[in-house]
Design a protein around this motif. Sequence first.
Motif, PDB file in Angstrom:
ATOM      1  N   ARG A  16       0.881  -1.197   0.111  1.00 49.89           N
ATOM      2  CA  ARG A  16      -0.115  -0.031  -0.007  1.00 49.89           C
ATOM      3  C   ARG A  16       0.686   1.195   0.104  1.00 49.89           C
ATOM      4  NH1 ARG A  16      -4.399  -2.054   4.446  1.00 49.89           N
ATOM      5  NH2 ARG A  16      -5.977  -3.297   2.908  1.00 49.89           N
ATOM      6  N   THR A  17       2.025   1.258   0.884  1.00 47.89           N
ATOM      7  CA  THR A  17       2.908   2.383   0.820  1.00 47.89           C
ATOM      8  C   THR A  17       3.502   2.491  -0.336  1.00 47.89           C
ATOM      9  OG1 THR A  17       3.173   1.984   3.198  1.00 47.89           O
ATOM     10  CG2 THR A  17       4.722   3.521   2.009  1.00 47.89           C
ATOM     11  N   LEU A  18       4.076   1.430  -1.030  1.00 52.77           N
ATOM     12  CA  LEU A  18       4.603   1.679  -2.463  1.00 52.77           C
ATOM     13  C   LEU A  18       3.392   2.251  -3.518  1.00 52.77           C
ATOM     14  CD1 LEU A  18       6.976   0.979  -4.224  1.00 52.77           C
ATOM     15  CD2 LEU A  18       5.791  -1.224  -4.829  1.00 52.77           C
ATOM     16  N   LEU A  19       2.420   1.769  -3.353  1.00 53.70           N
ATOM     17  CA  LEU A  19       1.254   2.149  -4.431  1.00 53.70           C
ATOM     18  C   LEU A  19       0.811   3.731  -4.035  1.00 53.70           C
ATOM     19  CD1 LEU A  19      -0.958  -0.924  -4.594  1.00 53.70           C
ATOM     20  CD2 LEU A  19       0.560  -0.195  -6.270  1.00 53.70           C
ATOM     21  N   ALA A  20       0.902   4.145  -2.928  1.00 49.47           N
ATOM     22  CA  ALA A  20       0.496   5.496  -2.469  1.00 49.47           C
ATOM     23  C   ALA A  20       1.851   6.388  -3.051  1.00 49.47           C
ATOM     24  CB  ALA A  20       0.373   5.555  -1.023  1.00 49.47           C
ATOM     25  N   ILE A  21       3.083   5.893  -2.886  1.00 51.08           N
ATOM     26  CA  ILE A  21       4.134   6.709  -3.348  1.00 51.08           C
ATOM     27  C   ILE A  21       4.097   6.941  -4.846  1.00 51.08           C
ATOM     28  CG2 ILE A  21       6.572   6.933  -3.437  1.00 51.08           C
ATOM     29  CD1 ILE A  21       6.581   5.614  -0.626  1.00 51.08           C
ATOM     30  N   ALA A  22       3.843   5.688  -5.467  1.00 49.50           N
ATOM     31  CA  ALA A  22       3.874   5.879  -7.059  1.00 49.50           C
ATOM     32  C   ALA A  22       2.660   6.576  -7.452  1.00 49.50           C
ATOM     33  CB  ALA A  22       3.604   4.460  -7.541  1.00 49.50           C
ATOM     34  N   ALA A  23       1.325   6.730  -6.830  1.00 48.53           N
ATOM     35  CA  ALA A  23       0.330   7.401  -7.241  1.00 48.53           C
ATOM     36  C   ALA A  23       0.740   8.934  -7.064  1.00 48.53           C
ATOM     37  CB  ALA A  23      -1.107   6.973  -6.607  1.00 48.53           C
ATOM     38  N   VAL A  24       1.310   9.326  -5.870  1.00 52.43           N
ATOM     39  CA  VAL A  24       1.780  10.803  -5.468  1.00 52.43           C
ATOM     40  C   VAL A  24       2.703  11.125  -6.692  1.00 52.43           C
ATOM     41  CG1 VAL A  24       2.800  12.322  -3.760  1.00 52.43           C
ATOM     42  CG2 VAL A  24       0.856  10.703  -3.385  1.00 52.43           C
ATOM     43  N   LYS A  25       3.772  10.386  -6.965  1.00 51.11           N
ATOM     44  CA  LYS A  25       4.813  10.974  -7.854  1.00 51.11           C
ATOM     45  C   LYS A  25       4.550  10.644  -9.234  1.00 51.11           C
ATOM     46  CE  LYS A  25       8.332  10.663  -4.556  1.00 51.11           C
ATOM     47  NZ  LYS A  25       9.039  11.975  -4.388  1.00 51.11           N
ATOM     48  N   GLY A  26       3.397  10.099  -9.540  1.00 55.54           N
ATOM     49  CA  GLY A  26       2.967   9.829 -11.071  1.00 55.54           C
ATOM     50  C   GLY A  26       3.745   8.789 -11.762  1.00 55.54           C
ATOM     51  N   LEU A  27       4.261   7.719 -10.973  1.00 57.50           N
ATOM     52  CA  LEU A  27       5.154   6.957 -11.236  1.00 57.50           C
ATOM     53  C   LEU A  27       4.407   5.699 -12.110  1.00 57.50           C
ATOM     54  CD1 LEU A  27       7.721   6.354  -8.496  1.00 57.50           C
ATOM     55  CD2 LEU A  27       8.060   7.870 -10.423  1.00 57.50           C
TER      56      LEU A  27
END
Length: 132
Positions: free
Chosen positions: A100-111
């Motif tokens: 979940r943390t990885l997905l949240a960071i990816a979403a925020v950074k547009g990765l």
Amino acid sequence: MSISVDTKPEFYHQAIKPSHWRDVMSAEIAALENNYTWTITSLPPDKNLIGCKWVYKIKYHADGSIERYKAKLVAKDYTQIEGLDYSKTFSPVAKIAIIRTLLAIAAVKGLHLTQLDVNNAFVHGDLSVKST
């Protein structure tokens, strides 16, 4: 929801009949041989024989259709004795909080994320990451 007439076998004598199960079992044996997973040798008199068994699974697409068949040859580890048959175990597992943390960071950074499905994985030593 789609109902499949395919059922996974519980025993080898059931799986050996359909060709799709024979194919995935052959692929599993080939992967084990290609990775030098074992060496055929005589059993020392002071050691216990550890048997193995086949574990079967059917993977489905979201619509209920069959994606693929999987067969794994696994040790009957419940017969092993710590200190005699093994000394260490290694089984990395990704926790849902980390995902979940990885997905949240990816979403925020547009990765962009890509899924990797590993068919066979063997750890024989230290792993290292090479930069490209």
